[in-house]
Enzyme design. Structure first.
Site, short mmCIF file in Angstrom:
data_model
loop_
_atom_site.label_atom_id
_atom_site.label_comp_id
_atom_site.label_asym_id
_atom_site.label_seq_id
_atom_site.Cartn_x
_atom_site.Cartn_y
_atom_site.Cartn_z
N TRP A 1 13.32 1.08 -0.79
CA TRP A 1 14.67 1.42 -0.33
C TRP A 1 14.99 0.86 1.05
O TRP A 1 16.14 0.89 1.46
CB TRP A 1 14.84 2.95 -0.30
CG TRP A 1 13.70 3.63 0.39
CD1 TRP A 1 12.61 4.19 -0.20
CD2 TRP A 1 13.51 3.78 1.80
NE1 TRP A 1 11.73 4.67 0.75
CE2 TRP A 1 12.27 4.42 1.99
CE3 TRP A 1 14.24 3.41 2.93
CZ2 TRP A 1 11.74 4.72 3.26
CZ3 TRP A 1 13.73 3.70 4.19
CH2 TRP A 1 12.50 4.35 4.34
N LYS B 1 12.86 -3.15 -10.88
CA LYS B 1 13.19 -1.73 -10.70
C LYS B 1 13.36 -1.49 -9.21
O LYS B 1 12.39 -1.47 -8.46
CB LYS B 1 12.08 -0.82 -11.23
CG LYS B 1 12.53 0.65 -11.23
CD LYS B 1 11.40 1.63 -11.13
CE LYS B 1 10.90 1.86 -9.73
NZ LYS B 1 11.86 2.50 -8.81
N GLY C 1 6.10 -1.96 -1.14
CA GLY C 1 6.14 -0.51 -0.96
C GLY C 1 4.91 -0.05 -0.22
O GLY C 1 4.27 -0.83 0.51
N SER C 2 4.55 1.19 -0.43
CA SER C 2 3.43 1.75 0.33
C SER C 2 2.09 1.26 -0.21
O SER C 2 1.96 0.89 -1.38
CB SER C 2 3.48 3.27 0.24
OG SER C 2 3.36 3.66 -1.11
N GLU D 1 3.24 -6.49 -1.19
CA GLU D 1 3.63 -6.40 0.22
C GLU D 1 3.59 -4.93 0.56
O GLU D 1 4.48 -4.17 0.15
CB GLU D 1 5.07 -6.93 0.42
CG GLU D 1 5.26 -8.41 0.15
CD GLU D 1 4.61 -9.28 1.20
OE1 GLU D 1 4.17 -8.77 2.25
OE2 GLU D 1 4.55 -10.50 0.96
N CYS E 1 8.05 -2.18 7.38
CA CYS E 1 6.59 -2.30 7.39
C CYS E 1 6.12 -3.18 8.55
O CYS E 1 4.93 -3.22 8.84
CB CYS E 1 6.08 -2.82 6.06
SG CYS E 1 6.98 -4.26 5.51
N GLU F 1 1.23 4.73 9.50
CA GLU F 1 2.52 4.06 9.64
C GLU F 1 3.56 5.14 9.96
O GLU F 1 3.76 6.06 9.16
CB GLU F 1 2.84 3.37 8.31
CG GLU F 1 3.86 2.31 8.41
CD GLU F 1 4.02 1.53 7.10
OE1 GLU F 1 3.68 2.05 6.02
OE2 GLU F 1 4.50 0.39 7.18
P1 ADP Z 1 8.11 4.11 0.28
O1 ADP Z 1 7.14 4.95 1.04
O2 ADP Z 1 8.65 2.97 1.02
O3 ADP Z 1 9.14 4.91 -0.47
P2 ADP Z 1 6.77 3.78 -2.22
O4 ADP Z 1 5.57 2.95 -2.42
O5 ADP Z 1 6.68 5.24 -2.45
O6 ADP Z 1 7.25 3.39 -0.78
O7 ADP Z 1 7.99 3.25 -3.11
C1 ADP Z 1 8.28 1.90 -3.26
C2 ADP Z 1 8.74 1.67 -4.68
O8 ADP Z 1 7.71 2.04 -5.57
C3 ADP Z 1 9.96 2.47 -5.10
O9 ADP Z 1 10.78 1.67 -5.93
C4 ADP Z 1 9.37 3.62 -5.88
O10 ADP Z 1 10.27 4.10 -6.86
C5 ADP Z 1 8.20 2.95 -6.54
N1 ADP Z 1 7.09 3.83 -6.93
C6 ADP Z 1 6.65 4.93 -6.29
N2 ADP Z 1 5.62 5.48 -6.97
C7 ADP Z 1 5.39 4.71 -8.06
C8 ADP Z 1 4.46 4.73 -9.16
N3 ADP Z 1 3.51 5.64 -9.26
N4 ADP Z 1 4.55 3.73 -10.08
C9 ADP Z 1 5.49 2.78 -9.98
N5 ADP Z 1 6.37 2.70 -8.98
C10 ADP Z 1 6.35 3.65 -8.03
#
Ligand code: ADP
Length: 484
Positions: free
Chosen positions: A156, A180, A234-235, A256, A290, A387
């Site tokens: 996001w 997605k 993402g994370s 990333e 990040c 972080e």
């Molecule tokens: P942030 O901490 O930046 O929200 P996340 O890693 O939680 O980072 O989320 C990044 C993306 O990964 C989002 O699109 C989220 O919907 C998706 N996401 C979170 N958990 C899962 C999962 N278990 N499987 C697939 N996608 C996921």
């Protein structure tokens, strides 16, 4: 309702196989993080919808992968131009769903479009090889062929650029994509599809599926046999889960992930410059990137001067709704992010941190947090290791170059690192010794589509941007041609 010059950019359905379609899991409410109001109600896609999107992308791959690079480039170029023409509207959609100041949002839209322009050019120059033969009756050829359907999951914090950084090189290479986006920020992604459609990009090449069940959709995108590559921003925690899921089909992956960026100021640095860049790298997107500065290390001889100036600069930042003129710091993304700031602060203060500025929720309410400055930081504090992803700046001091480089590297992350010094020898030494994929000296500005962006260690795999950013969307084929 968001005011747009072109209201048809406001899309709330999924874009699959060139059609706007519903989702079989109900609806998602998109809320404005600045005030909690309803921005949009979008469809909610399911795992089954994701499978349909993958099937459509697999069919489209057959013709898109055979479309000459020059022709693919011309579609992408049109898409790029349309994005720039509509940058203000795309920025407004982003500010409404994500919260960042409008000027920053429009900046992201332009930055994001840069990847489309760059890869439209780059895909014409991805070459194979003809290797000098080892036998006169044979020829040795190496081809680069698009890897297939690409599954993408994006976050996001950059609802536009994290999509174009993946989709543009993939599509330029001849791949088709299923994306997605984060369920909290789907509007930017869907508006990009609207413009892709207007650019004439064929059905099935770009598919966006909004869905709140990230896990179920993630399982499809990481495990479907018709997906050739999976790419995620993402994370680190989620990246590890997705990486493990990709193992079942030996899917190629790019990740990333998180960062823990050090910002080092040596005693010979230009302090005013260092302060300016420290504020910019710490507080961009309300600290939610990040590559945001996470740990500030200042040489003890200049610590007082630097910290006073930093305090003045932070105090001058304008915290406001992203649509307000001159806003510099918007809200955090949601309540959980706010709660995380509370927890990091409580832990730091409990362990002896000194609060020079802020340190609490902002009077604007909702998800706003005060820009904060802390000193007396010790290694045991959570914010010295995790972080932060929010507007808390934490200053530590150091004495020697070796000591600070060791501290900077003492993390499982390795994405971006910043340092300030006028000593040329030290610039080279420190740059070489920092275990980071991106090293930035005497400036905090580095993001560009023409250079590779990627993390070492647990910050990721692969790079986005530059020639590296397209390479992973090709498979290499060696053709040994006999009977010559
Ligand atoms: P942030 O901490 O930046 O929200 P996340 O890693 O939680 O980072 O989320 C990044 C993306 O990964 C989002 O699109 C989220 O919907 C998706 N996401 C979170 N958990 C899962 C999962 N278990 N499987 C697939 N996608 C996921």
């Amino acid at each position: 309702m968001i005011k747009l010059e072109d209201p048809t950019l406001f899309r709330t359905e999924n874009y699959v196989n060139g059609k706007w379609v519903g989702g079989s899991a109900g609806h998602i409410e998109v809320l404005n993080p600045a005030n909690g109001t309803l921005v949009a109600k979008t469809v909610n896609g399911s795992a089954e919808n994701a499978r349909d999107a993958v099937e459509a992308a697999a069919v489209a791959f057959k013709s898109w992968s055979k479309t000459p690079a020059k022709e693919r480039a011309s579609y992408l170029r049109k898409w790029h131009d349309l994005i720039l023409e509509n940058a203000d509207d795309l920025g407004a959609l982003m500010t409404a769903e994500q919260g960042k100041p409008l000027s920053e949002a429009i900046g992201e839209v332009k930055y994001g479009a840069g990847f489309i322009e760059f890869y439209a050019e780059e895909c014409k120059r991805v070459m194979g090889d003809i290797i000098p033969t080892v036998a006169n009756d044979r020829r040795l050829l190496v081809y680069k062929q698009p890897i297939g359907v690409v599954g993408c999951i994006t976050p996001w914090n950059f609802p536009n650029a994290m999509i174009t950084r993946k989709a543009a090189p993939a599509m330029a290479a001849g791949c088709t994509v299923v994306i997605k986006p984060d369920a909290g920020t789907p509007l930017s992604a869907l508006a990009l599809c609207e413009l892709a459609e207007r650019a004439g990009i064929p059905a099935g090449v770009l598919n966006v599926l909004v869905g709140s069940d990230a896990q179920a959709i993630g399982e499809v995108l990481t495990q479907h046999e018709k997906i050739g590559k999976f790419t995620f921003t993402g994370s680190t925690a989620v990246g590890k889960i997705l990486m493990a899921q990709c193992a079942s089909t030996v899917k190629k992956i790019s990740l990333e992930l998180g960062g823990n960026a050090p910002f080092i100021v040596f005693d010979d640095a230009d302090i005013d410059e260092a302060v300016t860049h420290c504020v910019a790298t710490k507080f961009r997107n309300c600290g939610q990137t990040c590559v945001c500065t996470n740990r500030i290390f200042v040489h003890e001889a200049i610590a007082r001067d630097f910290t006073e100036k930093l305090q003045r600069s932070i105090a001058a930042l304008k915290v406001a709704d992203g649509f307000e003129e001159g806003a510099e710091i918007g809200p955090l993304i949601n309540t959980q992010a706010l709660e995380k700031m509370d927890a990091l602060m409580a832990d730091a203060v409990d362990k002896g941190a000194k609060v020079l500025l802020g340190g609490a929720r902002h009077e604007l309410g909702q998800n706003f947090y005060q820009p904060t400055l802390l000193t007396n930081i010790s290694d045991s504090m959570r914010l010295a290791n995790e972080e932060i992803f929010g507007p808390i700046a934490a200053v530590q001091t150091f004495t020697t170059e070796d000591e600070v480089v060791e501290k900077a590297n003492a993390t499982e992350y390795g994405l971006a690192a910043y340092f300030f010094t006028r000593d040329v020898g030290r610039v080279m030494r420190v740059s070489e010794d920092l275990e980071y994929g991106i090293v930035c000296s005497n400036s905090g500005v580095f993001s560009t589509e023409v250079a590779p962006f990627g993390g070492w260690k647990q910050s990721g795999i692969g790079s986005e941007g530059g020639k590296e950013g397209i390479a992973d969307f090709y498979e290499t084929k060696f053709h040994s041609l006999g009977g010559v």
